[in-house]
Motif scaffolding. Structure first.
Motif: not given
Length: 91
Positions: A4-10, A18-26
């Motif tokens: 339920g958190l925003k990506v930034k907060d999580w 956040k770069d790593a998060y979006y890299y692995w999400l992609r």
């Protein structure tokens, strides 16, 4: 998402950039798309005469699930067959 958190907060809470998060999400999304079995049916260009589009008047409607196909007596048989195959494969 489940937190339920925003990506930034999580990311801050889990010490992940956040770069790593979006890299692995992609990467996960690409892998999911690559794992989907797709069968496309190409409608041969010679099936669609150039005069077909301008003078079309529906004489028959074919409904397959949520797809509606309108044809008339000048609709080439190969176009009807290719379209039905494509719709069947998409279901």
């Amino acid at each position: 998402m489940a937190s339920g958190l925003k990506v930034k907060d999580w990311c801050q809470q889990n010490n992940i950039s956040k770069d790593a998060y979006y890299y692995w999400l992609r990467k996960l999304r690409e892998a999911a798309c690559d794992s989907v079995d797709t069968n496309f049916v190409r409608v041969p260009d010679q099936c669609i005469p150039s005069s077909f589009h301008s003078s079309f008047s529906t004489e028959l409607t074919i409904t397959m699930g949520s797809i509606t196909i309108n044809v008339n007596s000048s609709t080439p048989q190969c176009l009807i067959e290719s379209t039905i195959r494509a719709v069947t494969n998409a279901e």
